[in-house]
Design an enzyme around this catalytic site. Structure first.
Site, short mmCIF file in Angstrom:
data_model
loop_
_atom_site.label_atom_id
_atom_site.label_comp_id
_atom_site.label_asym_id
_atom_site.label_seq_id
_atom_site.Cartn_x
_atom_site.Cartn_y
_atom_site.Cartn_z
CE LYS A 104 10.19 -15.28 20.03
NZ LYS A 104 11.06 -15.27 19.05
CG HIS B 83 12.85 -20.42 7.41
ND1 HIS B 83 12.06 -19.99 8.44
CD2 HIS B 83 13.92 -20.49 8.28
CE1 HIS B 83 12.35 -19.69 9.52
NE2 HIS B 83 13.54 -19.97 9.43
CG ASP C 60 -6.66 -0.86 0.50
OD1 ASP C 60 -6.21 -1.45 1.02
OD2 ASP C 60 -7.39 0.01 0.36
CB VAL C 61 -5.58 -6.86 -0.46
CG1 VAL C 61 -6.51 -8.10 -0.13
CG2 VAL C 61 -4.45 -6.94 -1.46
CG ASP D 281 6.52 -17.81 16.29
OD1 ASP D 281 6.18 -17.51 15.26
OD2 ASP D 281 7.69 -17.40 16.86
NE ARG E 23 -3.58 -2.06 2.66
CZ ARG E 23 -4.23 -2.37 3.66
NH1 ARG E 23 -4.24 -1.57 4.92
NH2 ARG E 23 -5.40 -3.44 3.89
CG HIS F 180 10.08 -23.42 12.35
ND1 HIS F 180 9.85 -23.35 10.91
CD2 HIS F 180 10.20 -22.18 12.65
CE1 HIS F 180 9.80 -22.18 10.68
NE2 HIS F 180 10.01 -21.25 11.85
#
Length: 492
Positions: A345, A183, A95-96, A240, A54, A245
């Protein structure tokens, strides 16, 4: 299966349209990966990269942004090559979900005349945008039989939301056209795991419960969540990291040998592993899972005090920044072998690895020996280590010492090791889905994760605190300690 980087003269002409093309993922990962591919000769001369956002940028504005933000991340030893890469770049403002459809007309004009060229639509955007983007793309008449769509993780927040996204995207694209990316599957060590298992005769006979005591899969990060609590409150470590992963690494470690080395056989075997996972629900969650949240330690703030974040809420107090799980694969090969999954983390090191701990020898004639261990390191330095027992040099008594037989990809192979996104983008452009998740695979993972989430949400207990910079809460060490085991770094 694509287990090696294509030869430099292998090129794939395409229009690669990146929705969210000016965002963090695009600037840090996708564009550097594409530049490396261009530098190595893997992009056809006519391939274009079209960023959608955008931002209201012109082509020159976008090229200037890339020149300022990406150039320092990549080796620009040939200015002419860098200019050639910048010339591939275009920008279209869309602008979806908005009333203004002029952006779609601009994209249509840019793609006109290239209908026979492959079109790859990469959605580097939140999952809630996947369905609307595909629908508006179809309404604009831009989906062709040679189109593909790439979906970034996380694919939903639970099974119903993942099914809804799959339905919305699947209404526009056939399953063969949908590439759900993780990934981790592009990392050299992950692909070498399959080669190690299925191209070497000595490992497969002992890759089972008769010889393996347990498996540990760890993804540890030193960073916290500064400025990201609004996102992380809704995600947490289980959604997450584990759902995608870590479960992907588990499936590749535990899968049966595929009948063929083709695009579907490997994915078939991965799904079977997810379907064989022992459910963890209700009261069993307290026994087989641990969740924690980092607290202030030294100059490191706690999760609730991270700078630049939204004010903490009740959801902030309940979200996990660390989780450890004792999983079991209920089949003949793995009966009785625990798979310990761990991610967190603000831990003392950045490390992603798979540790296969073998059983001790049936009868040791030497004192002081320890069981063999195979360590597959994904980061920070990709490589494989097989820890064996050896005699220390010297006369007198035999003294044993564990020593590693080490393979460092960076030191062993002279060629540059491609980043994960380089390999995965190459596979997308080539139309090879082997290293991408199929719909049934994603949904099988959520079917195993959802009962754990439900049990945590139903209970009154908060995540167990652990000081920032440590290896996690005490409960994670007790999870292994109850059976006389310990995490890899505790045994080092």
């Amino acid at each position: 299966m694509s287990t090696t980087t294509p030869a430099p003269n292998t090129t794939y002409a395409a229009d690669l349209v990146v929705f969210g093309g000016t965002g963090d993922l695009s600037m840090r990962k996708l564009l550097p990966a594409l530049y490396h591919s261009d530098r190595d000769g893997r992009l056809a001369p006519e391939t274009r990269v079209i960023a959608m956002s955008r931002g209201g940028l012109t082509d020159d504005d976008f090229r200037g942004k890339v020149d300022a933000e990406v150039r320092d991340q990549v080796p620009v030893d040939d200015p002419a090559m860098w200019r050639r890469f910048l010339a591939r770049l275009h920008h279209v403002s869309v602008d979806v979900g908005g009333a203004d459809k002029s952006g779609w007309s601009a994209l249509t004009r840019l793609l006109a005349g290239h209908e026979q060229r492959d079109r790859v639509f990469y959605l580097a955007s939140p999952p809630r945008t996947f369905g609307p983007f595909c629908r508006e793309l179809d309404e604009a008449g831009l989906v062709t039989p040679r189109s593909r769509v790439v979906l970034e993780k996380p694919l939903g927040i639970d099974l119903p939301s993942a099914q809804r996204i799959n339905d919305e995207v699947g209404a526009i694209f056939e399953e063969r056209q949908i590439f759900r990316i993780d990934h981790y599957l592009g990392k050299e060590t992950v692909q070498n795991l399959l080669v190690l298992r299925f191209a070497n005769a000595f490992l497969e006979p002992i890759w089972n419960s008769l010889w393996i005591d347990h498996v540990q899969i760890t993804a540890a990060e030193t960073v916290g969540t500064p400025g990201r609590r609004g996102y992380y409150d809704d995600a947490g470590a289980l959604r997450d990291m584990v759902q995608n992963h870590l479960l992907q690494l588990l499936t590749l470690t535990a899968m049966e040998p595929p009948a063929r080395n083709d695009r579907e056989s490997i994915r078939d075997e991965k799904v079977k592993v997810l379907q064989a996972l022992r459910p963890i629900a209700g009261g069993e969650a307290a026994r087989f899972t641990v969740r924690g949240q980092y607290t202030e330690a030294g100059d490191m703030p706690g999760y609730l005090d991270e700078p630049g974040s939204t004010p903490p809420t009740e959801a902030s107090r309940r979200v996990e920044t660390f989780t450890a799980i004792r999983a079991e694969v209920k089949n003949w090969r793995w009966a009785g072998v625990p798979f310990y999954l761990r991610t967190g983390k603000r831990m003392p090191y950045r490390r992603s690895e798979i540790v296969v701990q073998f059983k001790d020898v049936p009868h040791s004639i030497f004192p002081g020996g320890t069981p063999n261990r195979l360590v597959l390191r994904l980061q920070p330095e990709e490589g494989i280590e097989l820890h064996i027992m050896a005699k220390e040099p010297g006369a007198g008594e035999v003294t044993l010492k564990p020593v590693p037989l080490s393979l460092s990809f960076g030191k062993t192979f002279t060629a540059r090791v491609p980043e994960a996104y380089e390999r995965l983008l190459t596979d997308v452009l080539a139309g090879n889905p082997t290293l991408f998740m199929r719909r049934d695979e994603v949904e099988a993972a959520w079917r195993w994760i959802d009962p754990i989430l439900d049990a945590w949400q139903a209970g009154a207990a908060l995540p167990e605190p652990y000081p920032a910079g440590t290896t996690g809460p005490a409960g994670a060490h007790e999870l292994l300690g109850r059976s006389g085991r310990a995490w890899h770094e505790e045994e080092a």
